[in-house]
Design a protein around this motif. Sequence first.
Motif, short mmCIF file in Angstrom:
data_model
loop_
_atom_site.label_atom_id
_atom_site.label_comp_id
_atom_site.label_asym_id
_atom_site.label_seq_id
_atom_site.Cartn_x
_atom_site.Cartn_y
_atom_site.Cartn_z
N LEU A 9 46.71 -88.91 26.87
CA LEU A 9 45.84 -87.80 27.27
C LEU A 9 44.42 -87.98 26.77
CD1 LEU A 9 48.25 -84.75 26.84
CD2 LEU A 9 47.54 -85.88 28.95
N VAL A 10 44.27 -88.57 25.59
CA VAL A 10 42.92 -88.84 25.07
C VAL A 10 42.19 -89.82 25.98
CG1 VAL A 10 41.69 -90.01 23.17
CG2 VAL A 10 43.40 -88.27 22.67
N LEU A 15 38.39 -90.61 30.97
CA LEU A 15 38.25 -91.62 32.02
C LEU A 15 38.14 -90.99 33.39
CD1 LEU A 15 40.69 -94.44 30.87
CD2 LEU A 15 38.21 -94.50 30.87
N LEU A 16 38.97 -89.99 33.66
CA LEU A 16 38.89 -89.32 34.95
C LEU A 16 37.59 -88.54 35.10
CD1 LEU A 16 42.48 -88.10 35.81
CD2 LEU A 16 41.16 -89.91 36.84
N ILE A 38 41.23 -97.42 35.64
CA ILE A 38 42.28 -98.44 35.56
C ILE A 38 42.71 -98.66 34.11
CG2 ILE A 38 42.68 -100.92 35.89
CD1 ILE A 38 41.13 -100.74 38.44
N LEU A 39 41.82 -98.39 33.17
CA LEU A 39 42.18 -98.53 31.75
C LEU A 39 43.37 -97.66 31.37
CD1 LEU A 39 38.73 -98.72 29.96
CD2 LEU A 39 40.48 -100.48 30.05
N LEU A 40 43.54 -96.57 32.06
CA LEU A 40 44.69 -95.72 31.77
C LEU A 40 45.99 -96.49 31.98
CD1 LEU A 40 45.78 -92.90 31.12
CD2 LEU A 40 45.81 -92.46 33.56
N PHE A 41 46.06 -97.29 33.03
CA PHE A 41 47.28 -98.06 33.30
C PHE A 41 47.46 -99.21 32.33
CE2 PHE A 41 45.77 -96.54 37.54
CZ PHE A 41 46.56 -95.42 37.54
#
Length: 166
Positions: A9-10, A15-16, A38-41
């Motif tokens: 969540l951080v 990022l979004l 994409i960093l989330l993935f």
Amino acid sequence: MSKNLSRVLVWFFPLLFIQIFVLDPYLLGLKYVPFIYILLFIYIPNNYPKWLVLIIGFFTGFLIDFSNYYGGIHAICCLIICFLRPNILKIIFGDVLNTNDIKIEKESFFNKLKYLSLVVLIHHLFIYLFIVFDLKKSMLILESFFINSLITTVICSLIIILTNKK
């Protein structure tokens, strides 16, 4: 899992927010804009169930599509990345028997860069194939694919370097 969820969540909300409100291609008037979400993935923990990773991927892509009127292209590409994620991990970290044992944040920068590059290349290939969807315009697909992949990889690499805890 709650510690891992808070870490996701951080990464998720900033990022979004940056992708939707700062890196909006229409607002900036640019042809090439990095897709830093994409960093989330990259940083989703590997011990999450596959269905949860797919749901996170879908909602991430859906929020990008909904805010920028892309018509579902990002949701599809995010689902493709989330679906292929275990195979990508096996390609990059082939010497590990169980991909759940891989801790991306503890890997070397070179391994993170290889993993990031492959995810970006796959994501962007599908993005531009779906956006253009005309093989007669293959040079436009290749140009957009390579330039935006390079921009995204460089920007995401800088973010990884700047947020590294070491």
